[in-house]
Design an enzyme around this catalytic site. Structure first.
Site, PDB file in Angstrom:
ATOM      1  N   ARG A  49       0.832  -1.204   0.000  1.00  0.00           N
ATOM      2  CA  ARG A  49       0.000   0.000   0.000  1.00  0.00           C
ATOM      3  C   ARG A  49       0.865   1.250   0.000  1.00  0.00           C
ATOM      4  O   ARG A  49       1.902   1.318   0.653  1.00  0.00           O
ATOM      5  CB  ARG A  49      -0.916   0.011   1.232  1.00  0.00           C
ATOM      6  CG  ARG A  49      -1.937  -1.104   1.230  1.00  0.00           C
ATOM      7  CD  ARG A  49      -2.618  -1.237   2.581  1.00  0.00           C
ATOM      8  NE  ARG A  49      -3.301  -2.504   2.647  1.00  0.00           N
ATOM      9  CZ  ARG A  49      -4.593  -2.665   2.349  1.00  0.00           C
ATOM     10  NH1 ARG A  49      -5.327  -1.622   2.010  1.00  0.00           N
ATOM     11  NH2 ARG A  49      -5.138  -3.861   2.404  1.00  0.00           N
ATOM     12  N   ALA A  98      -3.482  -3.770   5.902  1.00  0.00           N
ATOM     13  CA  ALA A  98      -4.905  -3.800   6.218  1.00  0.00           C
ATOM     14  C   ALA A  98      -5.587  -4.977   5.538  1.00  0.00           C
ATOM     15  O   ALA A  98      -6.789  -4.956   5.298  1.00  0.00           O
ATOM     16  CB  ALA A  98      -5.587  -2.492   5.840  1.00  0.00           C
ATOM     17  N   SER A  99      -4.787  -5.988   5.190  1.00  0.00           N
ATOM     18  CA  SER A  99      -5.312  -7.240   4.682  1.00  0.00           C
ATOM     19  C   SER A  99      -6.229  -7.023   3.486  1.00  0.00           C
ATOM     20  O   SER A  99      -5.820  -6.459   2.478  1.00  0.00           O
ATOM     21  CB  SER A  99      -6.025  -7.980   5.827  1.00  0.00           C
ATOM     22  OG  SER A  99      -6.430  -9.260   5.420  1.00  0.00           O
ATOM     23  N   HIS A 100      -7.493  -7.427   3.606  1.00  0.00           N
ATOM     24  CA  HIS A 100      -8.418  -7.404   2.475  1.00  0.00           C
ATOM     25  C   HIS A 100      -9.072  -6.048   2.264  1.00  0.00           C
ATOM     26  O   HIS A 100      -9.795  -5.863   1.284  1.00  0.00           O
ATOM     27  CB  HIS A 100      -9.527  -8.438   2.714  1.00  0.00           C
ATOM     28  CG  HIS A 100     -10.323  -8.163   3.959  1.00  0.00           C
ATOM     29  ND1 HIS A 100      -9.868  -8.523   5.207  1.00  0.00           N
ATOM     30  CD2 HIS A 100     -11.510  -7.539   4.142  1.00  0.00           C
ATOM     31  CE1 HIS A 100     -10.768  -8.145   6.112  1.00  0.00           C
ATOM     32  NE2 HIS A 100     -11.774  -7.547   5.495  1.00  0.00           N
TER      33      HIS A 100
END
Length: 207
Positions: A49, A98-100
């Protein structure tokens, strides 16, 4: 928890999960998780990200402010951070991800020295320091405030070796005029920030 959810501290980066909050998490987390009478070692990894760099540097500043060492391992999957934290005897590991969730979100998750998620009691102690604005760093002055030794992937290295436990990195060659800088041919003390050039190991090694 007031800051921590089921999987760390999450929010929209730079609105809810701000660099100011990341700085405070770095300070408070290091203060709570460090082992007694030694400078703590914290491993930081992240996903891809765009806000990861901002949060990584804010966390690093907080960790250094309370006398900690930082090993930045770059973009790695979460299980690799847990593995490296335990394998290299770090005091804690931190994953910025933040994963998914969609790309505007990010999160900060701590692992203990064994590579496991923090229990609720430790998360509450970190929260209490932040929410109560407890001063954990004003006594860290002079040579207790650490330097930042780094490498960058793919760049020529013409500098002194930095060793943090079993990690061996290369940091920028200190200028002779820098006050208190270590000699160019000497290994600096175990302090500051080091970047891993790569994770050496197989996926089968992960827990």
């Amino acid at each position: 928890g007031r800051l921590f959810g089921t999987d760390g501290v999450r929010g929209i980066a730079n609105r809810e999960l701000t660099p100011e909050l990341a700085f405070k998490l770095g300070k408070a987390g290091t203060f709570i998780l460090k082992k007694e009478n030694k400078r703590p070692i914290m491993i930081i990894g992240k996903d891809t990200r765009v806000s990861g760099d901002m949060l990584e540097n804010a966390l690093t500043a907080g960790i250094l402010a309370v006398g900690g060492n930082v090993i930045k391992v770059g973009v790695l999957p979460t299980p690799a951070i847990a593995f490296l934290t335990r394998h290299y005897g770090a005091d804690a590991g931190i994953v910025i991800s933040a994963s998914h969730n969609s790309f505007e979100y990010n999160g900060i998750k701590f692992f203990n020295g064994d590579g496991y998620k923090l229990d609720d009691l430790l998360e509450e102690k970190i929260e209490d320091i932040i929410i109560s604005s407890v001063d954990v760093n004003s006594h860290i002055t002079g040579d207790l405030v650490l330097r930042d030794y780094q490498t960058r992937d793919g760049q020529t290295r013409t500098s002194a070796d930095v060793s943090i436990q079993n990690w061996h990195f290369v940091g920028p060659k200190p200028k002779d005029e820098d006050a208190g800088a270590p000699q160019a041919n000497a290994a600096p003390a175990r302090q500051g920030t080091a970047y891993a050039d790569q994770y050496i190991g197989d996926d089968d090694d992960l827990p």
